[in-house]
Enzyme design. Structure first.
Site, PDB file in Angstrom:
ATOM      1  NE  ARG A  64      -2.677  -0.400   3.149  1.00  0.00           N
ATOM      2  CZ  ARG A  64      -2.973   0.397   4.400  1.00  0.00           C
ATOM      3  NH1 ARG A  64      -4.624   1.016   3.781  1.00  0.00           N
ATOM      4  NH2 ARG A  64      -2.812   0.459   5.529  1.00  0.00           N
ATOM      5  CB  SER A 103       5.710  -6.127   7.724  1.00  0.00           C
ATOM      6  OG  SER A 103       5.142  -5.604   7.968  1.00  0.00           O
ATOM      7  CG  ASP A 146       3.432  -5.779  10.291  1.00  0.00           C
ATOM      8  OD1 ASP A 146       4.068  -6.166  11.351  1.00  0.00           O
ATOM      9  OD2 ASP A 146       3.009  -6.503  10.064  1.00  0.00           O
TER      10      ASP A 146
END
Length: 764
Positions: free
Chosen positions: A381, A445, A499
């Site tokens: 994203r 992440s 994350d």
């Protein structure tokens, strides 16, 4: 055989209500039985109690059935076309195989189930009043159960002789037979047995002899005409009974025919059935061994099913964790956390407890436009986050999701980061900000070693990523190099965060008590605010810093070997990183579907599922996606829809029972994952409580991840485990609705605020 404990089938030929195969509540006695204290009770329990009272043998009562079910099972053993059981003796009843979709009293809509009709009570509601004679009414009035079993009283052997007797009495009184004479025996109930009726009808000449003998036995002096009349009465009574039985049976046949879309049976019933249902062929088999053999057959089937059930449960028990085992997982996690924090043992620890250099939460004075990148799985994203001073809870966000192709995940690092920068450029153009230079927070992440907020050395790839040239390198530098190669824009990379840290920051923006971030999605990880005095890898002893635990690697040194099953080992062996991320492979969404698939393979190979027939698709690794677990376990999903998922997997002949078993496997695997996750989280919140020397801790955990959000029961199982294992911690869970990307932007905003404040102080 007295000292052997054998499985027993109990044929109990009375009207009962069954909820399972070994339990049967007597509704009402029939056939002259009227023992007190039995109606409304479980006859299996009564039989067991009597066996215990006797005390000299023991049996295992596996099934209780009606005699007509036993008859159908007996004949069905010899002829697979047998689908109806009919009893016409002392009493009468029928059973047949009905489609499950028509049985509203039983759950499930696939397959068939034997229905015990209890048709002897047909007419008790008045349905046969226009067919019943004065003789029928007199028999009913003098019976043990007036007004009940009216159809049975018109058909069965218990009443046929009495019906003939009443007709003869009536004829004698009207001077039609016996010269108008009666005798005490003729007018006495029960003096004419049904066996006499059968003997009289046996043959014309022999029957007349039998009639004369029977009548003389009643004290009469019959003429030849009297004997002929008596024989005719017997014929009329038995013919009516047979025709009534045929009519009822025709209705059953019609039902089966309609169910089967006019499937034909093998042989004919007799002339009356042909007249009533001319498009049906029926084959009748006499049950030579009585209904007892059928009870044994039902017992044998039940015994086989019980053995299969026990076999399945033995396999699933390996995936079920006790309270003691979960407490052990919590203890071991706590030990690894301490090893990861200590400088001396850090290198050997599986839980790395990495410093993130995030030490502050937003205070409401942050302001500006910030870009955020969120890379943690197969999707990526790019976000634009607009933060306005003092306007908490009103952060404005725009984002776009991009796929990471497999060739980028497993190609070179340069290809991966070039793809990421291409996505950033596309987003900026999409937002009308082409060429803009903004502060950027990068949610990355994967396990990294950080020595400052804007630098992170990738320790190892997880979640299926294998891009070369990245491990051991600073991912911020790799991103900046890719931006430089693009030559379209420049970005100020302010913060690199995990994350989990982004999730904690996002939820902490809403709830000041949030000091833990948890991800349970494609992968799993946790971060939390640790006391600086416990962090030997970082200088400084005051305040707190967020620690990225990287707990997915818990168990890589054998800490979870005694909880790992053959299914876990198979998943690990065929994964992209064998021997690594052991805890993650037992919990996260990337692997649960594969664990379920391996369990289903084991069941099927052992003949415990899908009739032992493997489909080629089920043999394919990765075909059982974790989303299927969430769909199958949904309380709103009917078994028919579960079956459609199985058909997608090539299991086109799966049954309703198969669907129930698959649902159980999914439930056990998901429950274990949630409990393991809860045990690890209990260790985290208990450590925070102990750090602060508190008798009770109130804390909030921010959670993100599709498994936690979409699975119907995962969150409840996890919450319950945390409550049980950390009773001194009052934990609240809130979902990160905006994903970890917003958190990266907020960390960047905080870092920019602190940097501006430090620059202002320096200028002064």
């Amino acid at each position: 055989m007295k000292n052997q404990k054998l499985p027993l089938g109990f044929t109990f030929s009375f009207h009962c209500q069954q909820t399972k195969l070994d339990e049967s509540i007597l509704v009402s006695w029939t056939k002259g039985f009227n023992s007190h204290g039995v109606e409304g009770r479980d006859v299996v329990s009564l039989l067991r109690k009597a066996i215990i009272k006797r005390g000299d043998f023991d049996i295992d009562i596996v099934s209780v059935i009606n005699d007509n079910v036993g008859t159908m099972m007996t004949c069905g053993y010899d002829d697979h076309h047998c689908e109806i059981g009919l009893i016409v003796g002392t009493g009468t009843n029928a059973c047949y195989m009905e489609e499950m979709r028509h049985l509203e009293l039983v759950e499930g809509d696939e397959g068939r189930m034997c229905v015990n009709m209890e048709w002897g009570a047909f007419g008790d509601d008045g349905a046969l009043d226009d067919l019943r004679t004065d003789f029928d009414q007199e028999i009913d009035a003098g019976s043990l159960n007036p007004g009940k079993q009216l159809f049975e009283k018109m058909i069965s052997g218990m009443y046929m002789g009495e019906l003939v007797r009443l007709i003869l009495v009536k004829m004698a009184k009207e001077d039609l037979v016996f010269q108008g004479h009666t005798t005490p025996d003729l007018v006495t109930n029960g003096q004419l047995q049904t066996s006499f009726v059968s003997a009289i009808e046996n043959d014309k000449l022999v029957g007349l002899v039998s009639a004369e003998k029977m009548l003389r036995g009643l004290g009469l002096d019959p003429s030849v005409d009297d004997c002929v009349a008596t024989q005719r009465v017997c014929q009329v009574v038995s013919t009516r009974a047979a025709h009534l039985c045929a009519a009822a049976l025709a209705a059953v046949l019609r039902q089966i025919r309609d169910n089967k879309a006019a499937e034909r049976f093998a042989r004919r019933l007799h002339k009356m059935v042909r007249r009533l249902v001319p498009d049906c062929d029926v084959r009748f088999l006499r049950s030579e061994d009585s209904s007892g053999k059928g009870a044994a057959m039902v017992t044998a089937v039940a015994f086989r099913l019980a053995i299969q059930h026990a076999g399945r449960q033995r396999i699933l028990d390996a995936l079920r964790l006790s309270q003691e085992q979960l407490l052990d997982v919590k203890r071991r996690m706590g030990e690894e956390m301490n090893r990861g924090l200590a400088k001396e043992s850090h290198d050997q620890a599986t839980v790395k407890m990495l410093p993130t250099f995030v030490r502050s939460m937003p205070d409401g004075t942050e302001s500006g436009d910030f870009l955020a990148l969120d890379l943690g799985g197969t999707n990526f994203r790019v976000l634009l986050v607009r933060v306005r001073r003092w306007k908490r809870r009103s952060v404005e966000m725009h984002n776009k999701i991009y796929a990471i192709p497999q060739e980028a995940m497993q190609g070179t690092g340069e290809e991966l980061f070039d793809h990421i920068v291409h996505c950033i450029a596309d987003f900026l153009e999409y937002m009308g900000m082409k060429g803009a230079s903004l502060p950027l927070g990068f949610t990355f992440s994967f396990p990294c070693h950080q020595s400052k907020l804007d630098q992170g050395i990738l320790l190892k790839w997880t979640k299926g990523f294998k891009a070369t040239g990245c491990e051991g390198e600073d991912v911020v530098t790799l991103l900046k190099d890719a931006i430089y190669r693009k030559e379209e824009f420049d970005l100020d990379v302010v913060a690199l965060v995990n994350d989990t840290v982004g999730t904690m920051m996002t939820c902490g923006y809403e709830d000041p008590l949030c000091e833990v971030g948890l991800i349970v999605g494609t992968g799993t990880n946790v971060c939390y605010m640790e006391e600086m005095q416990n962090m030997e890898l970082v200088d400084g002893g005051e305040g707190k810093m967020c620690v990225n635990m990287e707990w997915g690697a818990f168990g890589d040194h054998g800490e979870l070997d005694d909880f790992s099953t053959d299914f876990d080992k198979a998943v690990d062996e065929h994964s992209a990183n064998p021997g690594k991320q052991t805890y993650e492979k037992m919990i996260s969404g990337m692997y649960l579907g594969e664990i379920v698939r391996n369990v289903l393979l084991e069941f099927t190979t052992k003949g415990l599922l899908f009739r032992g027939k493997l489909s080629e698709r089920l043999k394919t690794r990765g075909i059982f996606e974790t989303k299927f677990l969430s769909q199958i376990e949904s309380d709103r999903l009917a078994l028919r829809q579960v079956r459609s998922i199985l058909q997608h997997l090539g299991l086109t002949s799966s049954t309703c029972d198969d669907s129930i078993l698959v649902k159980e496997v999914c439930s056990v695997v998901a429950c274990r994952a949630a409990q393991l996750c809860g045990a690890g989280l209990a260790a985290v919140v208990d450590k925070i409580r102990q750090n602060r020397n508190l008798p009770e801790l109130k804390i909030t955990v921010g959670v993100d991840g599709t498994l936690y959000k979409l699975h119907p029961h995962f969150s409840n199982f996890m919450h319950e485990t945390v409550r049980d294992l950390a009773p001194q911690c009052k934990v609240t869970f809130i979902q990160s609705e905006d994903g970890s990307g917003k958190g990266a932007a907020l960390i960047t905003a905080v870092a920019c605020r602190i940097r501006d404040q430090m620059g202002h102080i320096s200028t002064e």
